[in-house]
Design a protein around this motif. Structure first.
Motif, short mmCIF file in Angstrom:
data_model
loop_
_atom_site.label_atom_id
_atom_site.label_comp_id
_atom_site.label_asym_id
_atom_site.label_seq_id
_atom_site.Cartn_x
_atom_site.Cartn_y
_atom_site.Cartn_z
N SER A 1523 -53.94 2.28 -16.93
CA SER A 1523 -55.32 2.24 -17.42
C SER A 1523 -55.64 3.70 -17.73
CB SER A 1523 -56.24 1.70 -16.35
OG SER A 1523 -55.94 2.35 -15.14
N ASN A 1524 -55.76 4.05 -19.03
CA ASN A 1524 -55.95 5.46 -19.35
C ASN A 1524 -57.41 5.85 -19.24
OD1 ASN A 1524 -55.99 3.62 -21.27
ND2 ASN A 1524 -54.62 4.67 -22.70
N LYS A 1525 -58.29 4.83 -19.14
CA LYS A 1525 -59.69 5.22 -18.94
C LYS A 1525 -59.86 5.52 -17.45
CE LYS A 1525 -60.96 1.14 -20.34
NZ LYS A 1525 -59.66 0.57 -20.73
N VAL A 1526 -59.55 6.74 -17.11
CA VAL A 1526 -59.69 7.05 -15.68
C VAL A 1526 -61.12 7.49 -15.46
CG1 VAL A 1526 -58.91 8.49 -13.80
CG2 VAL A 1526 -57.32 7.75 -15.55
N THR A 1527 -61.86 6.66 -14.82
CA THR A 1527 -63.26 7.02 -14.61
C THR A 1527 -63.44 7.70 -13.27
OG1 THR A 1527 -63.60 4.80 -13.80
CG2 THR A 1527 -64.29 5.24 -16.04
N THR A 1528 -62.69 7.23 -12.33
CA THR A 1528 -62.88 7.78 -10.97
C THR A 1528 -61.53 8.15 -10.42
OG1 THR A 1528 -62.54 5.61 -10.01
CG2 THR A 1528 -64.81 6.23 -10.46
N PRO A 1529 -61.51 9.05 -9.46
CA PRO A 1529 -60.23 9.39 -8.83
C PRO A 1529 -59.64 8.11 -8.23
CG PRO A 1529 -62.07 10.62 -7.82
CD PRO A 1529 -62.66 9.76 -8.90
N GLN A 1530 -60.55 7.25 -7.81
CA GLN A 1530 -60.13 5.99 -7.18
C GLN A 1530 -59.17 5.25 -8.09
OE1 GLN A 1530 -60.97 5.03 -4.22
NE2 GLN A 1530 -60.15 2.95 -4.20
N GLU A 1531 -59.56 5.19 -9.39
CA GLU A 1531 -58.74 4.39 -10.31
C GLU A 1531 -57.39 5.03 -10.52
OE1 GLU A 1531 -60.21 3.13 -14.17
OE2 GLU A 1531 -61.81 2.09 -13.10
N GLY A 1532 -57.40 6.33 -10.65
CA GLY A 1532 -56.14 7.03 -10.83
C GLY A 1532 -55.21 6.74 -9.66
N TYR A 1533 -55.83 6.69 -8.54
CA TYR A 1533 -55.04 6.44 -7.32
C TYR A 1533 -54.36 5.09 -7.42
CZ TYR A 1533 -54.84 4.11 -2.80
OH TYR A 1533 -54.47 3.34 -1.74
N ILE A 1534 -55.15 4.11 -7.91
CA ILE A 1534 -54.56 2.78 -8.03
C ILE A 1534 -53.35 2.84 -8.97
CG2 ILE A 1534 -54.87 0.54 -9.17
CD1 ILE A 1534 -57.31 0.13 -7.76
N SER A 1535 -53.53 3.50 -10.17
CA SER A 1535 -52.43 3.46 -11.12
C SER A 1535 -51.22 4.23 -10.58
CB SER A 1535 -52.86 4.03 -12.48
OG SER A 1535 -53.49 5.28 -12.27
N ARG A 1536 -51.47 5.40 -9.89
CA ARG A 1536 -50.34 6.11 -9.30
C ARG A 1536 -49.57 5.20 -8.36
NH1 ARG A 1536 -53.63 10.43 -9.03
NH2 ARG A 1536 -54.10 10.24 -6.79
N MET A 1537 -50.34 4.52 -7.57
CA MET A 1537 -49.70 3.65 -6.58
C MET A 1537 -48.92 2.56 -7.29
SD MET A 1537 -51.59 2.56 -3.16
CE MET A 1537 -52.35 1.07 -3.63
N ALA A 1538 -49.54 2.00 -8.32
CA ALA A 1538 -48.88 0.91 -9.04
C ALA A 1538 -47.56 1.41 -9.64
CB ALA A 1538 -49.80 0.38 -10.14
N LEU A 1539 -47.56 2.67 -10.20
CA LEU A 1539 -46.36 3.18 -10.83
C LEU A 1539 -45.24 3.33 -9.83
CD1 LEU A 1539 -47.56 5.90 -13.37
CD2 LEU A 1539 -46.19 3.88 -13.82
N SER A 1540 -45.59 4.01 -8.75
CA SER A 1540 -44.49 4.29 -7.82
C SER A 1540 -43.90 2.98 -7.30
CB SER A 1540 -44.98 5.18 -6.68
OG SER A 1540 -45.50 4.39 -5.64
N VAL A 1541 -44.77 1.99 -7.10
CA VAL A 1541 -44.27 0.69 -6.61
C VAL A 1541 -43.32 0.13 -7.66
CG1 VAL A 1541 -44.94 -1.69 -6.17
CG2 VAL A 1541 -46.24 0.17 -5.14
N LEU A 1542 -43.75 0.21 -8.91
CA LEU A 1542 -42.98 -0.41 -9.98
C LEU A 1542 -41.61 0.23 -10.09
CD1 LEU A 1542 -43.33 -2.51 -12.19
CD2 LEU A 1542 -44.08 -0.72 -13.72
N LEU A 1543 -41.57 1.59 -10.06
CA LEU A 1543 -40.31 2.29 -10.23
C LEU A 1543 -39.36 1.96 -9.07
CD1 LEU A 1543 -41.73 5.65 -11.56
CD2 LEU A 1543 -40.22 4.09 -12.78
N LYS A 1544 -39.95 1.95 -7.88
CA LYS A 1544 -39.11 1.65 -6.71
C LYS A 1544 -38.47 0.28 -6.87
CE LYS A 1544 -39.32 1.92 -1.69
NZ LYS A 1544 -38.63 0.68 -1.41
#
Length: 1648
Positions: A1523-1544
């Motif tokens: 989600s490139n519309k990062v409105t809050t640090p919260q959202e970025g956190y979610i996407s970071r988490m989602a990425l690392s999970v996905l790669l693993k």
């Protein structure tokens, strides 16, 4: 001078001349002296001796001139002549001496006559010198004194003082002279002290001295030949001495008290057996002389027997006679040739006299005259006629000419002694009876005078008391006389009676015994009276007859030692002594064990007649001896075979058993006479005074007791004598029946009627009922109608008979009642209670016939006599009718008696006013009496008015019948009770309803409850006969259940229809509570029928069901109770709260009551307390009935579904009334009940009827009801005030609990329930515990879930829901079916759960986000995460038969869930806890890549891949990664988490693929793994693309590192053989070109 010549002729002439002169009284004193001197000379010359004597006589008789010495000379002259040789002279001289002595004393008497007017001063005599004392005497007296003194001297063989010139003298002659003086001139000695002195000092010592040889002599102490060391008694002297003694005693007793005591003692001694026979005979004659003088005997008694230290002379005399008679029998007389008795008792050797007698005895038929005689033990003594009765004419005392002792004929002494006894008795009795009669008449007159008020002056009382003293003294003497003599008399008489063979003698003896008995009776000397009567009784019975009454008394009587021989006499009679008696009857003895027969002789019959005579004439004095008399008569009557006929008279009848009675003709003719006398004897009891009558009755009673004792234990015919005579006595004394009624009937009742011997009993009852009937018909004065006391007294024994168990007696009693009813039913009046009591007393165990008869009487009373009896008795009629209802002998009688009660109630209804008036009158009277006595009036149901009490008694009786053991009776009584209360209840006073409720209805409920709970559970095979019993009634318990149902329904109906009456009563709330308590206990009873009915009643009293309106009521009570329409089944809640209107106008109802009462305008129970009481009851019923059992066995009771349904259906209606105060606590209570109710399983045999088949998803009515209840609540909360809304969470909790049932059906206690599918429908084995089937809870749970969702949709925002974490709970609950998924009992469940979850979350999540800051939902998130996790990655395996379409459909559901996550959760990640988001990411990751275990098993290969689902997950992951519309640090956190999970995840999958590829060799990999790999490869390329597009600062360095790390792994994959993989790999590898930079060059340490 002429005499001096001594010429005979001259002398004769001269003497004649002198005599002439003397006869003309011309001789002077001196001349007389001369004449005597001259005569003396003639005497000395022995001339003209007879003439001399004549002259002396003339000289002394014609005048009184000769005194002193002259006189003494003349007397001596006569004495001298007496001792000449010439017999004639001797005798003449003796006669002259006698005459001269008489003349001397006659002169003295004449002299006293002349001087009797002159009173002299008596000179005191000093000393005992005769000379001095003589000086006081007058001349003639002096002569007499001197003469008497010298006579004593002479007899004593001393020299005379006065008679100078005596030459010789004989004792015999002297004694004769003494005797004649004493006998002819007693007054001389009595009037002059000097002479008395002579008697005392001279005569008595002399006599005593002369007696000495007789005293000392013992017969047989030495032989007659040897010289006697002791002087032998000499008959002439002895006999004369006895004559002197007789005179002394007779004439001078009063002077010589002490001396007489000695004489009498001597007399007694002379009777001893060791004295010579003649001495004894003479002594007996002397005693006989005393015996004919009763006054003398009386004096003895007074002087000796009654003095303390004196010899008991009178007693000794009588005893001596007795012993004398005994000795004659026991010691054979010796000394007379005719009486040498052979010791062996063989009388024929006894001499000529006895031989014919004996043969005469044995041969009664021979014409020989029989000598009257006594015979005892072989000693035979003839009876001689000695004297006329009453005079003592002696034989041997008169033999003055005999010198040698005479021979005494055999039997003489016995006969005299016998006459002594008879005369003694006759004398004493006539004397005492005469005096008694006199005293009685005198005392009567004095009491009459004293009691007449006119003359009650002092002196009268004085005289009366003197009279009393005199009487006391006399009475003491009489008693002493009788006491002194009775023992001896009785001993002798009974011995003689035994020995007597002569009818006349027997008669005399019996008469003596009879008069003595009567006398003792009159004097009240019980012991002696009884002893004489005993003797007569013994005589009447055969020898050795065992009659206890007699034996005991004799033993007591003869205990004193002096009659030791006598004491034996009864037992000593040897049978041989009876051989001479004529036997006149043979019969059976009256004994417990009759041994053979007994014989009655004519003597027995004679005694019997005496006995009858005694009883007849002297009944009044018999007192307690009636017992002896009657006992004896009873035995005789028995032996003679007399049996009682009607009215109690005895008739000759044949003996029933045993050797028949043999009677001779002699006795046969006597029998009617005896029987007649017997009857007359009892008829004459009407003339006895009351006390004697009582004695008679008592005696008869104790006699009857003995007869009864004898009749115990054997069925021999009893002796009915006593009972018959009691009846006879009662009938003749009817005019004074009150006096004897109690003892008479008491005995018959308590003893006779209860006797085990039926004949005895029958007679007792016969006697009693005859007496009662006779008493009621007798013409009393005043008549019975005016003398109620007497009427009750007469009827009382009839009632008392009721306590006897013997049916034959009771039958007699009831027959008597029937007769009394038929003849006197109208006039019984106050006797009714007793008569009714008799009917009522018939007990259950007394046999059908008795109960029938009694019931007949009762029916007669109810049909004919109710109007005639006092109203106070109506209550008793009710009681009696009720008691017949309780008899269980005959069902029809019980049912009929309930019918009678209905008739009686009708009678009360019709005659209500009159009954009420009469009862009130009676009540007032009783009240008044009670107040006067100061006691409280006590009757049942007291405060109520009397007429109401009558109704209450009726109700109470019916109430008792309602708990009868027999179901039919209970049913009938119950219907009748409720019908009568329904039909006639309006007659009762308002206040009485209180009693009806408490004392009748509740009391009944208590008892029914008690009986039902304790009833037997055993199966009853058949209902008597061949009636089959339906299985619903085949145990006592089930039958009682019906009664309980009927009763409870009846009471509830009364509460409902009569509420307008009951509510104004003060303690209506209390009654309400009690009723609720009953409903509760019925509802909790372990019987489905009862419990269900209880709930119906509950509904009725809550007026959920419309009561029958008054106006619709039928006029007459319905024959069967009208069934109450009961509304049970689903009910619409709103319909229930509609207020209830009655159609009959309130005004009309109020008109019935006095205006003072507050009007009751609404029927609706306004009083909240009542409703709350109902709620509490409902709660208790619910909680108790649904509480699971602690143990589980085959007897466990489980409530039925209809019951539970009805229970729950009551709640909505109840709730309408209590909702205002319904609190959280209450709600919790409700919840527990609803939960438990739903958990209750059903037994497998009932399940087919209740449960729908498994496939149909339908709710049971119970489940519907439960949901309805909750619905009602929820609606109420909805419109209720704010404070009610806090109840929402509780309702959710409740519903959610139900939802859980879908997956885990509730456990009911320890009970093992089968799931419905495996319950055995058909094979319920006997004895195996009923199998319990859990219901199909799925439809219910699902419906509950729908309700939850609905409700949540409406209420999600409520504060209460937020605060109470309702959403969390919903999720938590849904998690259960969701996690089970395929393992759910029903497939629909999880599907519904998912859709519900989605619905709830769609509403709930926004709310949760809203309150995120408050932390109220914090705990919900993990729960939700787990729920998603459990559902999406379920552990349950889909069923094998799942079709592809099904599988795809299920997969689409999973997809929906992921969509929810992507739309509702992840977009709002900044409002949601981090860990939750992390969990979601991990989960999506897990979903996006198919995780597969490394081991290839068949099963796993078969698992269908969820491609769509994986794809969705992955896409969601990706979507949130970039989600490139990062409105809050919260959202970025979610996407970071989602990425690392996905790669693993990608790395993992590739690694596994490479491994698998290498291992598999040439074999292709499974399809899903290939798909997965391709999916991963595509994902990698997409990822790299999107990373490139993103702003570099947005991408974390570590992310790049992870991406690059993938490269080597990808390269490894190129060996893959699958073309699809290869192309995908190509696409994935291409983007890596962007990462290929040349390495940056750096110079370090001078190196490049």
């Amino acid at each position: 001078m002429g005499c001096g010549t001594k010429e005979p002729k001259i002398t004769q002439l001269c003497l004649t001349a002198i005599q002439r002169l003397m006869s003309h009284e011309v001789v002077s004193e001196t001349a007389a002296g001369n004449i005597i001197n001259m005569l003396w000379q003639l005497m000395e010359n022995s001339l003209e001796e007879l003439k001399l004597l004549q002259t002396v006589l003339v000289l002394l008789t014609t005048n009184t001139v000769v005194h002193d010495e002259a006189l003494s000379k003349a007397i001596v002259l006569c004495f001298r002549l007496h001792f000449t040789k010439d017999n004639i002279t001797n005798n003449t001289a003796a006669a002259t001496v006698r005459q001269v002595v008489t003349v001397v004393f006659e002169r003295m008497v004449a002299e006293d006559e002349r001087h009797k007017d002159v009173v002299e001063q008596p000179v005191l005599v000093q000393g005992n010198s005769n000379r001095r004392s003589v000086s006081t005497l007058k001349p003639c007296a002096k002569d007499a004194y001197m003469l008497f003194q010298d006579l004593c001297q002479l007899v004593n063989a001393d020299a005379p003082y006065w008679l100078v010139g005596m030459t010789e003298m004989t004792r015999t002659f002297g004694l004769e002279l003494l005797e004649s003086v004493l006998n002819d001139f007693p007054q001389v000695f009595l009037q002059h002290q000097e002479f008395s002195f002579l008697l005392k000092e001279r005569v008595c010592p002399l006599v005593i001295k002369l007696f000495s040889p007789n005293i000392k002599f013992r017969q047989g102490s030495c032989t007659s030949s040897s010289p006697a060391p002791v002087e032998k008694p000499y008959f002439p002297i002895c006999m004369r001495l006895l004559r002197v003694v007789s005179v002394l005693i007779k004439q001078f007793y009063s002077l010589l008290v002490t001396e007489c005591e000695i004489f009498l003692s001597l007399l007694v001694k002379f009777l001893d057996a060791d004295k010579p026979q003649w001495l004894r005979a003479v002594a007996v004659e002397s005693i006989h002389r005393l015996c004919v003088q009763p006054q003398l005997l009386r004096s003895f008694c007074q002087s000796y027997d009654m003095k303390q230290h004196s010899t008991k002379v009178f007693r000794d005399i009588v005893n001596a006679l007795g012993s004398f008679i005994q000795s004659l029998f026991l010691v054979p007389t010796t000394g007379t040739p005719s009486a040498t008795t052979n010791q062996a008792g063989n009388n024929n050797s006894g001499g000529p006299a006895s031989a014919p007698a004996n043969s005469g005895m044995l041969g009664m038929a021979g014409g020989v005259t029989v000598l009257p005689a006594f015979e005892y033990r072989g000693t035979w003594i003839p009876i001689l006629t000695v004297t006329v009765q009453g005079s003592a004419k002696a034989t041997y005392l008169e033999m003055l000419d005999k010198v040698e002792p005479p021979t005494i004929p055999e039997g003489y002494a016995m006969s005299v002694a016998f006459h002594c006894l008879l005369d003694l008795v006759r004398g004493i009795t006539t004397m005492i009876e005469g005096e008694l009669g006199q005293v009685e008449t005198e005392s009567q007159t004095t009491t009459e005078t004293a009691s007449s008020p006119a003359q009650s002056s002092e002196q009268d009382f004085q005289s009366a008391s003197d009279q009393m003293d005199k009487e006391t003294v006399s009475r003491a003497v009489w008693e002493e006389m009788v006491n002194a003599c009775w023992c001896g008399l009785l001993a002798a008489l009974s011995l003689l009676l035994d020995a007597s063979t002569d009818e006349a003698a027997t008669e005399n003896i019996l008469k003596a015994e009879l008069t003595m008995a009567a006398l003792c009776g009159r004097l009240g000397l019980v012991t002696s009276r009884d002893a004489f009567i005993t003797a007569i009784c013994k005589g009447s019975l055969p020898p050795h007859y065992a009659l206890t009454v007699l034996n005991t008394t004799t033993a007591a009587t003869f205990s004193s030692k002096s009659y030791a021989i006598q004491g034996q006499n009864v037992q000593m009679i040897s049978p041989s002594s009876e051989s001479h008696q004529q036997v006149v009857a043979v019969g059976q003895p009256l004994a417990v064990q009759p041994q053979g027969t007994v014989m009655l002789t004519s003597k027995n019959i004679q005694c019997m007649r005496t006995l009858l005579n005694l009883a007849h004439c002297h009944g009044a004095v018999l007192g307690t001896s009636w017992q002896l008399v009657l006992a004896t008569l009873q035995h005789l009557v028995w032996i003679l075979g007399l049996k009682p006929g009607s009215g109690g008279a005895l008739k000759p009848g044949r003996a029933v058993e045993g050797p028949s009675t043999v009677l001779t003709t002699a006795v046969m003719t006597d029998l009617p006479v005896i029987s007649n006398i017997l009857s007359r004897l009892f008829e004459s009891s009407q003339y006895l005074d009351d006390v004697s009558l009582h004695h008679l009755i008592n005696a008869l009673c104790s006699l009857s007791l003995e007869a009864m004792d004898m009749a115990y234990g054997n069925n021999k015919e009893p002796s009915l004598f006593a009972v018959a005579k009691l009846l006879e006595t009662g009938l003749v004394n009817m005019h004074r029946i009150e006096i004897l009624w109690r003892p008479l009937t008491g005995h018959l009742l308590e003893k006779v009627c209860q006797h085990p011997n039926s004949r005895m009993r029958e007679w007792g009852a016969e006697a009693l009922t005859s007496l009662i009937k006779a008493g009621l018909t007798f013409n009393h004065d005043p008549p019975l109608s005016q003398n109620q006391r007497l009427q009750l007294l007469l009827l009382n024994p009839l009632k008392e008979l009721s306590s006897i168990i013997h049916p034959d007696i009771r039958l007699k009693q009831l027959e008597c009642v029937l007769q009394i009813l038929q003849s006197q039913g109208d006039s019984l009046g106050p006797g009714w209670p007793l008569v009714l009591g008799v009917m009522g007393a018939i007990r259950n165990d007394q046999g059908e016939s008795l109960i029938r008869t009694a019931f007949q009487c009762l029916q007669l009373v109810v049909t004919d006599f109710l109007p005639t009896m006092p109203c106070t008795c109506l209550q008793i009629v009710v009681d009696v009718a009720g008691s017949f209802g309780l008899h269980n002998q005959e069902l029809n009688i019980s049912l009929t008696s309930i019918g009678l009660l209905w008739n009686i109630s009708d009678y009360f209804f019709q005659r209500g006013e009159t009954i009420e008036k009469e009862l009130n009158r009676e009540e007032a009277a009783q009240q008044k009496q009670a107040e006067e006595k100061g006691v409280v009036l006590n009757r049942p149901f007291h405060p109520a008015p009397p007429f109401d009490c009558l109704w209450l008694c009726l109700y109470a009786k019916l109430g008792e019948l309602c708990v009868d053991p027999r179901p039919a009776v209970r049913k009938s009584a119950g219907q009748t009770l409720f019908s009568t209360i329904g039909a006639h209840g309006t007659l009762l006073q308002h206040s009485t309803w209180h009693t009806v409720i408490w004392k009748v209805l509740f009391h009944l409920l208590d008892r029914v409850r008690e009986a039902s709970t304790t009833a037997d559970k055993e199966k009853i095979e058949s209902g008597g006969g061949n009636i089959l019993i339906h299985h619903s009634r085949d145990t006592a318990e089930k039958q009682w259940a019906e009664t309980w149902v009927l009763t409870l329904a009846g009471v509830a109906r009364i509460f409902n229809t009569r509420r307008y009456l009951l509510q104004p009563l003060g303690d209506f709330p209390k009654a309400w509570d009690v009723l609720l308590d009953h409903i509760q206990s019925a509802a909790l009873s372990k019987n489905n029928e009862v419990s269900l009915a209880a709930l119906k009643s509950f509904q009725e009293i809550l007026q959920i069901v419309s009561p029958m309106r008054d106006s619709d009521k039928p006029e007459t009570p319905p024959a069967v109770n009208v069934p109450v329409p009961v509304l049970i089944g689903p009910m619409s809640a709103p319909g229930l709260s509609r207020p209830f209107m009655r159609t009959d106008s309130i005004g009309e109802r109020l008109a019935r009551y006095p205006a003072s009462e507050p009007s009751i305008v609404t029927d609706e129970i306004e009083d909240l307390n009542l409703w709350w009481a109902a709620w509490n009851t409902w709660y208790r019923i619910g909680s108790e009935s649904t509480k699971p059992p602690l143990t589980c066995d085959k007897l466990t009771f489980i409530p039925s579904q209809p019951f539970l349904t009805a229970l729950i259906q009551i709640f909505p209606a109840l709730y309408q009334h209590i909702k205002t105060g319904f609190s959280m606590d209450d709600l919790q209570k409700l919840g527990i009940i609803l939960h438990s109710a739903v958990s209750v399983p059903i037994s497998s045999d009932a399940s087919p009827f209740i449960l729908p088949s498994y496939t149909e998803a339908v709710l049971t009515s119970l489940q519907e009801a439960v949901l309805t209840a909750l619905d009602v609540l929820q609606k109420a909360i909805c419109i209720g005030p704010e404070n009610m809304q806090i109840m929402y969470p509780a309702i959710f909790d409740q519903l959610l609990a139900f939802v859980e049932f879908s997956c885990k059906p509730p456990q009911y206690g320890q009970l093992e329930t089968k799931h419905i599918a495996n319950a055995k429908y058909n094979q319920i084995q006997l004895f195996a515990p009923a199998e319990w089937v859990a219901l199909n809870y799925v439809p219910f749970a699902e419906r509950s879930l729908e309700v939850v969702v609905d409700l949540y949709q409406k209420t999600a925002c409520h504060k209460a829901l937020v605060n109470e974490k309702v959403l969390q709970n919903v999720i938590k609950t849904l998690r259960i079916p969701l996690s089970l998924k395929y393992a759910c009992p029903s497939e629909t469940t999880w599907k519904l759960a998912v859709s519900s979850l989605l619905k709830v979350l769609s509403i709930g999540l926004p709310v949760a986000r809203q309150h995120a800051s408050s932390g109220k939902f914090d705990s919900m998130w993990p729960e939700l995460a787990s729920t998603f996790e459990d559902f999406l990655f379920t552990k349950s395996i889909p069923p094998d038969n799942l079709s592809i379409q099904e599988f795809q459909r299920n997969e689409s559901i999973d997809v929906e869930v992921v969509q929810l996550i992507s739309t509702e959760i992840l977009p709002y990640a900044n409002f949601i806890p981090k860990d939750f988001v992390g969990q979601i990411m991990t989960m999506l990751n897990k979903g996006s890549i198919h995780s597969q275990s490394s081991s290839f098993t068949e099963a796993e290969i078969d698992i269908r891949m969820r491609e769509e689902f994986s794809k969705m997950c992955f896409e969601t992951l990706l979507q949130f990664s970039f989600s490139n519309k990062v409105t809050t640090p919260q959202e970025g956190y979610i996407s970071r988490m989602a990425l690392s999970v996905l790669l693993k995840r990608s790395q993992d999958v590739l690694h596994r693929f490479i491994e698998d590829e290498r291992l598999s060799g040439k074999c292709p990999l499974p399809r899903q793994q290939v798909t997965e790999i391709i999916f991963v490869l595509k994902a990698v390329s997409t990822l790299i693309d999107s990373l490139k597009k993103t702003l570099p600062e947005n991408v974390d360095g570590s992310t790049w590192a992870q991406v690059i790390a993938l490269y080597p792994t990808l390269v490894e994959c190129i060996t893959c053989s699958s073309p699809e993989i290869c192309s995908a790999l190509k696409e994935a590898l291409v983007p890596f070109k962007d990462f290929m930079h040349p390495p940056a060059s750096k110079v370090q340490n001078g190196e490049s």
